[in-house]
Motif scaffolding. Structure first.
Motif, mmCIF file in Angstrom:
data_model
loop_
_atom_site.group_PDB
_atom_site.id
_atom_site.type_symbol
_atom_site.label_atom_id
_atom_site.label_comp_id
_atom_site.label_asym_id
_atom_site.label_seq_id
_atom_site.Cartn_x
_atom_site.Cartn_y
_atom_site.Cartn_z
ATOM 1 N N TRP A 128 -0.077 -2.476 -11.926
ATOM 2 C CA TRP A 128 -0.179 -1.923 -10.569
ATOM 3 C C TRP A 128 -0.715 -2.962 -9.598
ATOM 4 N N ARG A 129 -1.716 -3.718 -10.022
ATOM 5 C CA ARG A 129 -2.292 -4.750 -9.130
ATOM 6 C C ARG A 129 -1.283 -5.862 -8.852
ATOM 7 N N LYS A 130 -0.520 -6.231 -9.851
ATOM 8 C CA LYS A 130 0.487 -7.284 -9.674
ATOM 9 C C LYS A 130 1.575 -6.823 -8.700
ATOM 10 N N ALA A 131 2.002 -5.571 -8.831
ATOM 11 C CA ALA A 131 3.044 -5.030 -7.955
ATOM 12 C C ALA A 131 2.513 -4.696 -6.567
ATOM 13 N N ASN A 132 1.212 -4.499 -6.445
ATOM 14 C CA ASN A 132 0.585 -4.109 -5.174
ATOM 15 C C ASN A 132 -0.660 -4.959 -4.951
ATOM 16 N N PRO A 133 -0.493 -6.224 -4.552
ATOM 17 C CA PRO A 133 -1.635 -7.135 -4.437
ATOM 18 C C PRO A 133 -2.728 -6.654 -3.482
ATOM 19 N N ALA A 134 -2.372 -5.875 -2.476
ATOM 20 C CA ALA A 134 -3.367 -5.409 -1.506
ATOM 21 C C ALA A 134 -4.214 -4.268 -2.060
ATOM 22 N N LEU A 135 -3.837 -3.727 -3.193
ATOM 23 C CA LEU A 135 -4.535 -2.582 -3.780
ATOM 24 C C LEU A 135 -5.869 -3.029 -4.375
ATOM 25 N N GLN A 136 -6.965 -2.570 -3.766
ATOM 26 C CA GLN A 136 -8.303 -2.934 -4.242
ATOM 27 C C GLN A 136 -8.668 -2.173 -5.516
#
Length: 186
Positions: A102-110
């Motif tokens: 999820w973090r890789k696909a959504n870098p802005a996701l804290q």
């Protein structure tokens, strides 16, 4: 002997009535009165905006909201949880991999909301927490060109509160959200 035959006959009659006649009659009525709903359908990711709001469906498109992970592979005939203990090394390793994806696909996701990486008990739950839906907005906005404010408004308008104001948590039906997005991008 007579004491055995009477309950046996009653059981057979009830078995036929409840197990054969009643299901056939209700299915027949449903086919006549509500043929589309009785047969069910999947909500496609193409041009058709139809389908069930009750069962989560597999989503591969970056243009649509993704439901919770499904150990049943979104197959309603194979409803199942993972049966892994949350303290097991295997479960923890699986969760770390999902969080990193999820973090890789959504870098802005804290912070990755828990419901994006954990499955529901049945594996078919179409609902996410509002945070789980909101976390997906930047990626969907980028893929569709729909402004983030519009997507946020969609999430807010489809968020359901607690049942009877007390039971459960606020939730968003992913199928309903995706139906709204498909209407916007067609």
């Amino acid at each position: 002997m007579k004491m055995i035959l009477i309950p046996l006959r009653a059981s057979l009659v009830l078995l036929l009535l409840c197990g054969v006649v009643y299901p056939l009659v209700t299915t027949g009525i449903a086919q006549v009165v509500f043929p589309y709903q009785a047969n069910g359908s999947l909500m496609t990711q193409g041009n058709t905006i139809q389908g069930s709001m009750l069962i989560a469906q597999s989503v591969d498109s970056p243009k649509l909201f993704h439901p919770r992970a499904s150990n049943a592979k979104y197959d309603p005939t194979a409803s199942a949880g993972s049966n892994q203990a949350v303290a097991s090394d295997t479960y923890l390793a699986d969760q770390k991999v999902k969080v990193e994806e999820w973090r890789k696909a959504n870098p802005a996701l804290q912070t990755v909301p828990a419901d994006l990486v954990t499955g529901s008990g049945s594996g078919l739950d179409p609902d996410l927490s509002p945070n789980g839906a909101l976390a997906q907005i930047p990626g969907i906005s980028k893929a569709t060109g729909i402004p983030e404010a519009t997507l946020t408004s969609l999430v807010q308008s489809t968020t359901k509160g607690r049942s009877l104001g007390v039971f459960g948590e606020p939730h968003v039906n992913v199928n309903e959200l995706n139906r709204s997005i498909l209407k916007l991008i067609q």
